[in-house]
Write a protein that holds these residues in place. Sequence first.
Motif, PDB file in Angstrom:
ATOM      1  N   MET A  45      41.156  30.751  30.966  1.00 41.54           N
ATOM      2  CA  MET A  45      39.737  30.949  31.163  1.00 41.54           C
ATOM      3  C   MET A  45      39.433  31.145  32.647  1.00 41.54           C
ATOM      4  O   MET A  45      38.619  31.990  32.995  1.00 41.54           O
ATOM      5  CB  MET A  45      38.969  29.751  30.599  1.00 41.54           C
ATOM      6  N   GLN A  46      40.092  30.371  33.501  1.00 37.93           N
ATOM      7  CA  GLN A  46      39.848  30.469  34.936  1.00 37.93           C
ATOM      8  C   GLN A  46      40.190  31.874  35.447  1.00 37.93           C
ATOM      9  O   GLN A  46      39.450  32.434  36.257  1.00 37.93           O
ATOM     10  CB  GLN A  46      40.658  29.419  35.680  1.00 37.93           C
ATOM     11  N   GLU A  47      41.278  32.440  34.969  1.00 38.29           N
ATOM     12  CA  GLU A  47      41.660  33.792  35.368  1.00 38.29           C
ATOM     13  C   GLU A  47      40.630  34.817  34.894  1.00 38.29           C
ATOM     14  O   GLU A  47      40.328  35.778  35.590  1.00 38.29           O
ATOM     15  CB  GLU A  47      43.045  34.146  34.823  1.00 38.29           C
ATOM     16  N   MET A  48      40.086  34.599  33.706  1.00 39.11           N
ATOM     17  CA  MET A  48      39.078  35.515  33.172  1.00 39.11           C
ATOM     18  C   MET A  48      37.807  35.470  34.012  1.00 39.11           C
ATOM     19  O   MET A  48      37.231  36.516  34.336  1.00 39.11           O
ATOM     20  CB  MET A  48      38.748  35.166  31.716  1.00 39.11           C
ATOM     21  N   ILE A  49      37.386  34.274  34.406  1.00 37.43           N
ATOM     22  CA  ILE A  49      36.195  34.130  35.243  1.00 37.43           C
ATOM     23  C   ILE A  49      36.424  34.799  36.598  1.00 37.43           C
ATOM     24  O   ILE A  49      35.550  35.510  37.107  1.00 37.43           O
ATOM     25  CB  ILE A  49      35.830  32.637  35.427  1.00 37.43           C
ATOM     26  N   ARG A  50      37.606  34.586  37.169  1.00 34.58           N
ATOM     27  CA  ARG A  50      37.921  35.228  38.443  1.00 34.58           C
ATOM     28  C   ARG A  50      37.880  36.746  38.308  1.00 34.58           C
ATOM     29  O   ARG A  50      37.320  37.445  39.147  1.00 34.58           O
ATOM     30  CB  ARG A  50      39.297  34.784  38.947  1.00 34.58           C
ATOM     31  N   PHE A  51      38.440  37.266  37.216  1.00 35.09           N
ATOM     32  CA  PHE A  51      38.422  38.707  36.974  1.00 35.09           C
ATOM     33  C   PHE A  51      36.987  39.226  36.883  1.00 35.09           C
ATOM     34  O   PHE A  51      36.645  40.248  37.472  1.00 35.09           O
ATOM     35  CB  PHE A  51      39.177  39.043  35.690  1.00 35.09           C
ATOM     36  N   LEU A  52      36.142  38.516  36.163  1.00 34.92           N
ATOM     37  CA  LEU A  52      34.743  38.937  36.007  1.00 34.92           C
ATOM     38  C   LEU A  52      33.990  38.870  37.322  1.00 34.92           C
ATOM     39  O   LEU A  52      33.128  39.712  37.580  1.00 34.92           O
ATOM     40  CB  LEU A  52      34.051  38.099  34.940  1.00 34.92           C
ATOM     41  N   MET A  53      34.316  37.910  38.157  1.00 25.65           N
ATOM     42  CA  MET A  53      33.666  37.818  39.466  1.00 25.65           C
ATOM     43  C   MET A  53      34.083  38.978  40.366  1.00 25.65           C
ATOM     44  O   MET A  53      33.291  39.488  41.140  1.00 25.65           O
ATOM     45  CB  MET A  53      33.993  36.484  40.123  1.00 25.65           C
ATOM     46  N   GLU A  54      35.325  39.397  40.244  1.00 28.53           N
ATOM     47  CA  GLU A  54      35.835  40.507  41.049  1.00 28.53           C
ATOM     48  C   GLU A  54      35.429  41.865  40.489  1.00 28.53           C
ATOM     49  O   GLU A  54      35.479  42.861  41.203  1.00 28.53           O
ATOM     50  CB  GLU A  54      37.353  40.425  41.151  1.00 28.53           C
ATOM     51  N   ASN A  55      35.053  41.909  39.209  1.00 29.65           N
ATOM     52  CA  ASN A  55      34.700  43.166  38.541  1.00 29.65           C
ATOM     53  C   ASN A  55      33.379  43.014  37.790  1.00 29.65           C
ATOM     54  O   ASN A  55      33.350  43.001  36.557  1.00 29.65           O
ATOM     55  CB  ASN A  55      35.816  43.560  37.562  1.00 29.65           C
TER      56      ASN A  55
END
Length: 51
Positions: free
Chosen positions: A1-11
């Motif tokens: 989940m943390q990786e998904m949130i980071r991805f969404l913040m970057e994109n």
Amino acid sequence: MQEMIRFLMENPEVIEKLKSGTVSLVGLDELEVQAIIKVFSQSVTPLGYWK
């Protein structure tokens, strides 16, 4: 989940695509996707200093 949130913040454009239904997040149900959209759509205001 943390990786998904980071991805969404970057994109952030992915959030718009989630809203329109052109992309999906694998492994999340509709309620989780709606919660993510809501959180990323809210404006963040600073709380200021605690007294």
